[in-house]
Write a protein that holds these residues in place. Structure first.
Motif, PDB file in Angstrom:
ATOM      1  N   GLU A   1      67.647  75.030 100.868  1.00  0.00           N
ATOM      2  CA  GLU A   1      66.799  75.663  99.819  1.00  0.00           C
ATOM      3  C   GLU A   1      65.366  75.409 100.150  1.00  0.00           C
ATOM      4  N   GLU A   2      64.633  76.239  99.551  1.00  0.00           N
ATOM      5  CA  GLU A   2      63.335  76.366  99.615  1.00  0.00           C
ATOM      6  C   GLU A   2      62.482  75.157  99.483  1.00  0.00           C
ATOM      7  N   GLU A   3      61.443  74.515 100.416  1.00  0.00           N
ATOM      8  CA  GLU A   3      60.879  73.313 100.243  1.00  0.00           C
ATOM      9  C   GLU A   3      59.919  73.423  98.936  1.00  0.00           C
ATOM     10  N   VAL A   4      59.925  72.248  98.114  1.00  0.00           N
ATOM     11  CA  VAL A   4      59.261  71.957  97.088  1.00  0.00           C
ATOM     12  C   VAL A   4      57.687  71.361  97.582  1.00  0.00           C
ATOM     13  N   PRO A   5      56.655  72.344  97.434  1.00  0.00           N
ATOM     14  CA  PRO A   5      55.224  71.804  97.833  1.00  0.00           C
ATOM     15  C   PRO A   5      54.665  70.586  96.879  1.00  0.00           C
ATOM     16  N   GLY A   6      53.698  70.307  97.357  1.00  0.00           N
ATOM     17  CA  GLY A   6      53.088  68.946  96.681  1.00  0.00           C
ATOM     18  C   GLY A   6      51.443  69.241  97.236  1.00  0.00           C
ATOM     19  N   PRO A   7      50.682  68.060  96.745  1.00  0.00           N
ATOM     20  CA  PRO A   7      49.324  68.060  97.167  1.00  0.00           C
ATOM     21  C   PRO A   7      49.331  67.839  98.797  1.00  0.00           C
ATOM     22  N   ARG A   8      48.448  68.404  99.451  1.00  0.00           N
ATOM     23  CA  ARG A   8      48.403  68.105 100.975  1.00  0.00           C
ATOM     24  C   ARG A   8      47.886  66.857 100.920  1.00  0.00           C
ATOM     25  N   ILE A   9      48.272  66.177 102.250  1.00  0.00           N
ATOM     26  CA  ILE A   9      47.932  64.817 102.454  1.00  0.00           C
ATOM     27  C   ILE A   9      46.718  65.215 103.854  1.00  0.00           C
ATOM     28  N   LEU A  10      46.046  64.426 103.710  1.00  0.00           N
ATOM     29  CA  LEU A  10      44.640  64.580 104.636  1.00  0.00           C
ATOM     30  C   LEU A  10      44.912  63.353 105.555  1.00  0.00           C
ATOM     31  N   TYR A  11      45.194  63.456 106.819  1.00  0.00           N
ATOM     32  CA  TYR A  11      45.008  62.369 107.658  1.00  0.00           C
ATOM     33  C   TYR A  11      43.690  62.353 108.499  1.00  0.00           C
ATOM     34  N   TRP A  12      43.489  61.358 109.168  1.00  0.00           N
ATOM     35  CA  TRP A  12      41.932  61.251 109.674  1.00  0.00           C
ATOM     36  C   TRP A  12      41.348  62.126 110.319  1.00  0.00           C
ATOM     37  N   PRO A  13      42.400  62.641 111.472  1.00  0.00           N
ATOM     38  CA  PRO A  13      41.699  63.879 112.378  1.00  0.00           C
ATOM     39  C   PRO A  13      41.131  65.182 111.542  1.00  0.00           C
ATOM     40  N   GLU A  14      42.140  65.363 110.428  1.00  0.00           N
ATOM     41  CA  GLU A  14      41.808  66.673 109.692  1.00  0.00           C
ATOM     42  C   GLU A  14      40.422  66.262 108.811  1.00  0.00           C
ATOM     43  N   LEU A  15      40.508  65.190 108.319  1.00  0.00           N
ATOM     44  CA  LEU A  15      39.528  64.787 107.234  1.00  0.00           C
ATOM     45  C   LEU A  15      38.089  64.480 108.340  1.00  0.00           C
ATOM     46  N   ARG A  16      38.112  64.326 109.297  1.00  0.00           N
ATOM     47  CA  ARG A  16      36.882  64.375 110.214  1.00  0.00           C
ATOM     48  C   ARG A  16      36.415  65.872 110.447  1.00  0.00           C
ATOM     49  N   LYS A  17      37.566  66.595 110.790  1.00  0.00           N
ATOM     50  CA  LYS A  17      36.976  67.963 110.966  1.00  0.00           C
ATOM     51  C   LYS A  17      36.525  68.613 109.731  1.00  0.00           C
ATOM     52  N   MET A  18      37.107  68.322 108.663  1.00  0.00           N
ATOM     53  CA  MET A  18      36.726  68.656 107.444  1.00  0.00           C
ATOM     54  C   MET A  18      35.125  68.460 107.075  1.00  0.00           C
ATOM     55  N   LEU A  19      34.906  67.304 107.387  1.00  0.00           N
ATOM     56  CA  LEU A  19      33.456  66.804 107.116  1.00  0.00           C
ATOM     57  C   LEU A  19      32.766  67.611 108.087  1.00  0.00           C
ATOM     58  N   SER A  20      33.001  67.672 109.213  1.00  0.00           N
ATOM     59  CA  SER A  20      31.885  68.323 110.224  1.00  0.00           C
ATOM     60  C   SER A  20      31.736  69.786 109.881  1.00  0.00           C
ATOM     61  N   SER A  21      32.842  70.504 109.327  1.00  0.00           N
ATOM     62  CA  SER A  21      32.787  71.956 109.068  1.00  0.00           C
ATOM     63  C   SER A  21      31.838  72.125 107.849  1.00  0.00           C
ATOM     64  N   LYS A  22      31.764  71.346 106.931  1.00  0.00           N
ATOM     65  CA  LYS A  22      31.499  71.368 105.568  1.00  0.00           C
ATOM     66  C   LYS A  22      29.917  71.287 105.577  1.00  0.00           C
ATOM     67  N   LEU A  23      29.457  70.432 106.615  1.00  0.00           N
ATOM     68  CA  LEU A  23      27.984  69.704 106.252  1.00  0.00           C
ATOM     69  C   LEU A  23      27.400  71.021 106.937  1.00  0.00           C
ATOM     70  N   SER A  24      25.988  71.357 106.211  1.00  0.00           N
ATOM     71  CA  SER A  24      25.234  72.571 106.601  1.00  0.00           C
ATOM     72  C   SER A  24      23.801  72.283 106.657  1.00  0.00           C
ATOM     73  N   THR A  25      23.288  72.770 108.095  1.00  0.00           N
ATOM     74  CA  THR A  25      21.917  72.622 108.305  1.00  0.00           C
ATOM     75  C   THR A  25      21.024  73.345 107.283  1.00  0.00           C
ATOM     76  N   ALA A  26      21.547  74.492 106.857  1.00  0.00           N
ATOM     77  CA  ALA A  26      20.616  75.060 105.734  1.00  0.00           C
ATOM     78  C   ALA A  26      20.382  74.324 104.607  1.00  0.00           C
ATOM     79  N   ARG A  27      21.610  73.673 104.025  1.00  0.00           N
ATOM     80  CA  ARG A  27      21.245  72.758 102.933  1.00  0.00           C
ATOM     81  C   ARG A  27      20.546  71.848 103.177  1.00  0.00           C
ATOM     82  N   LEU A  28      20.586  71.232 104.264  1.00  0.00           N
ATOM     83  CA  LEU A  28      19.759  69.851 104.692  1.00  0.00           C
ATOM     84  C   LEU A  28      18.384  70.222 104.794  1.00  0.00           C
TER      85      LEU A  28
END
Length: 774
Positions: free
Chosen positions: A122-149
């Motif tokens: 049957e169809e998979e039941v989705p849950g909250p996404r789990i963030l592993y370290w490599p993904e978390l590191r990339k997310m931080l980098s993508s969100k940091l903004s020189t314009a906001r700094l």
């Protein structure tokens, strides 16, 4: 019947039986099946024969034997089926029980497949996404903004001063408080402290040259906080950087310093340390000028500073400056007790031009033409210094925001930045505050909108009165000294993160060396996108780590509270940012100096952000306690060639060596405990992490009073109890045996030995596991 079957399968005699027991192992995650031969375990009866089987049994018939086989097979199949079902159920329950709320969504993969009765998936039941370290590191980098700094930093434009406790400082505090709320941090609050600071008087401080008459050398609005007010006159003596070795060279020249006005240039050590060294020589007053710079505009600028040899409010040493505190009538022993003033490089050059004694040593000249050590005995020339500073009582605000951990909210990383400055403070306070706000925004966004659930909490702190010697940060540490060392396990300092572009400047606790190295290998170099920051340092970069000084807000966290710290930034070695601490520390000057200011700020923010996220994401704290074993071994190697000198006094260094060995064995034991532990067991994991957290705190000597010797850390503190002070005493012993106080040396050896031994005992854990022999 089954008992009969079992007993007749072996020689036809019912002399033993086998017991299967299914036991749930409560301390671990796996069930097990025990199979015990019980013939020798039953109480009573003859050996090998239980009491209830004394009766003789008739010989078995073959059809009975076949029946036994059938029964045993059926029982075995039932048992296997039961075990499969039980283990499957227990596995699901364990995953569910990992979460405090019982949801089962915090550590397991958040999807599950089910099969329908006809075997179709049957169809998979989705849950909250789990963030592993490599993904978390990339997310931080993508969100940091020189314009906001950039927008954060430009908040300081058009304002001339952010002096602690005054209007612009309070307005900035209110702005940061509102920003934290807008970022939807879990809690935002402020601490008020009532501190005694020093301000310039109604008239400017002045320096005069006295010869046949009186000539004003310089009159300035800049001042040195906590200087003694008054007027002093004396002959000028130049002492390079004002270090102990510089004063020794003056003594070797037979130049008397008692009653003199000591001149030195900025750099190498803090102004407060320079002043303390001059005071020991009997100086009447002190002048300091900025060192050489490639920017000639800086020749006319006069820096601000403070002369308190310590941190925090010097009029409540060891006590928090809350409004309800009954202040004792004491003051810090680190106050200078002599007038101190800063002057411009132009003024220093004119002063040297009036001096007629021998020229400075070549390494002392520092780009100033006509550098002289002092004046001749026949000269009438002297320097007159007038300081008009006044003491003031002010309220200061520390602003805090927190992202609470989902698993261990009572364990936290602190990121902090000073926001006050005597001038515009773009480099001194603006960059750090801008990074603090951007990290608070980004990490909160990751938690609120991207399913990141940090295990531990992250506190964002904006300090006031940093210019006076980390007053705001120190008062907070003093106010919560009984709990912070057990809960805050890392402080990340954001001050002066960008003062140049060519080199990186690192100050850190050895516990964080490995994490910092791993981080530098994952953050892009803003000057060359194809490279990482690690390419800027050698493999032996640890040898270039800069010791923390009193002017760094991270210093009291490490030396007073025993909390691991890290301070990372960009600068130009040999060509310092000339406007730091002056009224010309503007955004325009900082941009001109750095070139790529905002990309550099973004890289510094990413380093700090990765460290904070890694420490709050991983099961096991990324604290490398083995590094302290290396530090202790390195220190021991420096002591070996003093063995003979110490033995001549009837003493020995062996006890110190034994204590170091104990710490090494304790570190090995903890490493084995971690490797052999059940990392899914929260209680065990927390206990092991707490043992790692305490390593730094355990290097604070417990045999000293925090009030009398606040910086008790034997590696990074200040005082005779430190390993560096012990080493200096041994070096002096090798040069001149009679110049060393033997009783003081004995005390130093005892303090070092037992502090290291105590740290080893704490690292082992339980008292019955400690090595009691030394």
């Amino acid at each position: 019947q089954s008992h009969y079957c079992l007993s007749t399968q072996f020689s036809g005699e019912p002399t033993s039986y086998t017991r299967f027991s299914i036991a749930r192992q409560m301390d671990g995650d796996n069930s097990h099946v025990e199979m015990n031969l019980a013939a020798d375990e039953e109480e009573g009866g003859e050996i090998g024969k239980p009491e209830h089987l004394h009766a003789s049994m008739p010989p078995p018939r073959r059809n009975g034997k076949n029946l036994c086989f059938i029964i045993m097979a059926a029982v075995l199949l039932l048992l296997i089926g039961f075990l499969i079902g039980y283990l499957s159920y227990r596995g699901r329950m364990q995953r569910v029980n990992r979460c405090p709320d019982g949801s089962g969504n915090c550590e397991m993969t958040p999807t599950a497949s089910y099969f329908s009765d006809d075997g179709m998936e049957e169809e998979e039941v989705p849950g909250p996404r789990i963030l592993y370290w490599p993904e978390l590191r990339k997310m931080l980098s993508s969100k940091l903004s020189t314009a906001r700094l950039e927008a954060n930093l430009r908040q300081r434009e058009g304002k001339n001063s952010f002096e602690a406790g005054k209007a612009e400082d309070e307005n900035t505090a209110s702005y940061i408080h509102d920003q934290f709320i807008s970022f939807r941090l879990d809690d935002v609050w402020n601490d008020e402290h009532y501190v005694r600071l020093q301000d310039k008087g109604s008239t400017k401080n002045q320096v005069f040259i006295i010869e046949d008459g009186q000539e004003e050398l310089e009159s300035t609005d800049a001042y040195v906080a906590y200087s003694k007010s008054g007027t002093v006159t004396g002959k000028p003596i130049y002492v390079n950087y004002g270090r102990k070795e510089d004063f020794q060279k003056i003594r070797n020249m037979r130049v008397p310093m008692n009653g003199a006005i000591i001149i030195f240039r900025a750099g190498k050590i803090t102004l407060a340390e320079k002043v303390a060294n001059a005071r020991k020589e009997g100086a009447a007053g002190v002048l300091m000028y900025l060192g050489p710079s490639s920017d000639k505009k800086a020749d006319s600028y006069v820096p601000f500073g403070h002369a308190h040899l310590g941190t925090g409010d010097p009029f409540t040493p060891g006590f928090p400056s809350f409004n309800h505190t009954q202040f004792p009538p004491v003051e810090s022993s680190g106050l200078p007790q002599i007038p101190v003033q800063t002057i411009s490089r132009d003024a220093a050059a004119r002063l040297f031009g009036k001096m007629d004694e021998e020229k400075c040593l070549p390494e002392w000249r520092a780009g100033i033409m006509g550098c002289k050590v002092t004046v001749s005995n026949s000269s009438k020339m002297a320097v007159k210094l007038t300081v008009n500073n006044v003491m003031v009582d002010r309220k200061i605000l520390n602003i805090f925001g927190v992202i609470k951990g989902f698993e261990e909210p009572d364990r936290y990383v602190v990121l902090g930045a000073q926001r006050d400055s005597w001038g515009p403070g773009a480099g001194k306070a603006g960059v750090g505050t801008a990074i603090l706000l951007e990290l608070a925004r980004v990490i909160s966004d990751m938690v609120k909108n991207d399913d990141y659930k940090p295990r531990r909490s992250i506190i964002f702190a904006s300090w006031s009165a940093g210019e006076y010697g980390a007053v705001g940060a120190t008062e907070w540490l003093e106010g919560y000294s009984t709990t912070l060392h057990a809960k805050a396990f890392t402080y990340i300092n954001l001050d002066t993160a960008v003062l140049g572009s060519r080199d990186v400047k690192i100050s850190a606790s050895p516990l964080l060396y490995s994490l910092l190295e791993a981080t530098m290998k994952r953050v892009k170099d803003p000057a060359e996108e194809s490279l990482y920051l690690y390419s800027r340092v050698d493999s032996d970069w640890i040898k270039k780590v800069v010791p923390l000084d009193l002017d760094n807000a991270a210093f009291p966290f490490l030396a007073y509270s025993g909390i691991p710290v890290v301070s990372f930034g960009f600068y130009d070695e040999g060509d310092e940012y000339a406007f730091l601490g002056t009224t010309e520390d503007t955004l325009a000057n900082l941009k001109e100096k750095t070139g790529k200011l905002y990309p550099l700020m973004r890289a510094a923010a990413e380093v700090a952000g990765q460290i904070a996220l890694r420490l709050t994401h991983d099961h096991e704290l990324f604290l490398d306690f083995d590094r302290y074993s290396d530090e202790l071994l390195s220190f021991q190697e420096k002591l070996w060639h003093f063995n003979a000198n110490v033995k001549e006094l009837g003493l020995t260094l062996n006890w110190l060596y034994f204590a170091r060995g104990d710490f090494q064995r304790a570190a090995d034991t903890l490493r084995r405990d971690i490797e052999n532990s059940d990392r899914e067991n929260r209680i065990v994991r927390r206990a092991l992490n707490d043992r790692m957290m305490k390593v730094e705190y355990d290097f604070l000597s417990p045999y000293l009073s925090p009030k009398d010797a606040p910086f008790r850390h034997i590696f990074f503190g200040r005082g005779s109890h430190t390993l560096q002070s012990l080493l200096e005493n041994l070096e002096q012993l090798a040069v001149n045996k009679t110049s060393v106080d033997v009783d003081e040396l004995k005390e130093q050896l005892a303090l070092a030995t037992w502090t290291i031994k105590g740290a080893a005992n704490a690292l082992v854990g339980d008292i019955w596991n400690t090595d009691n022999e030394i």
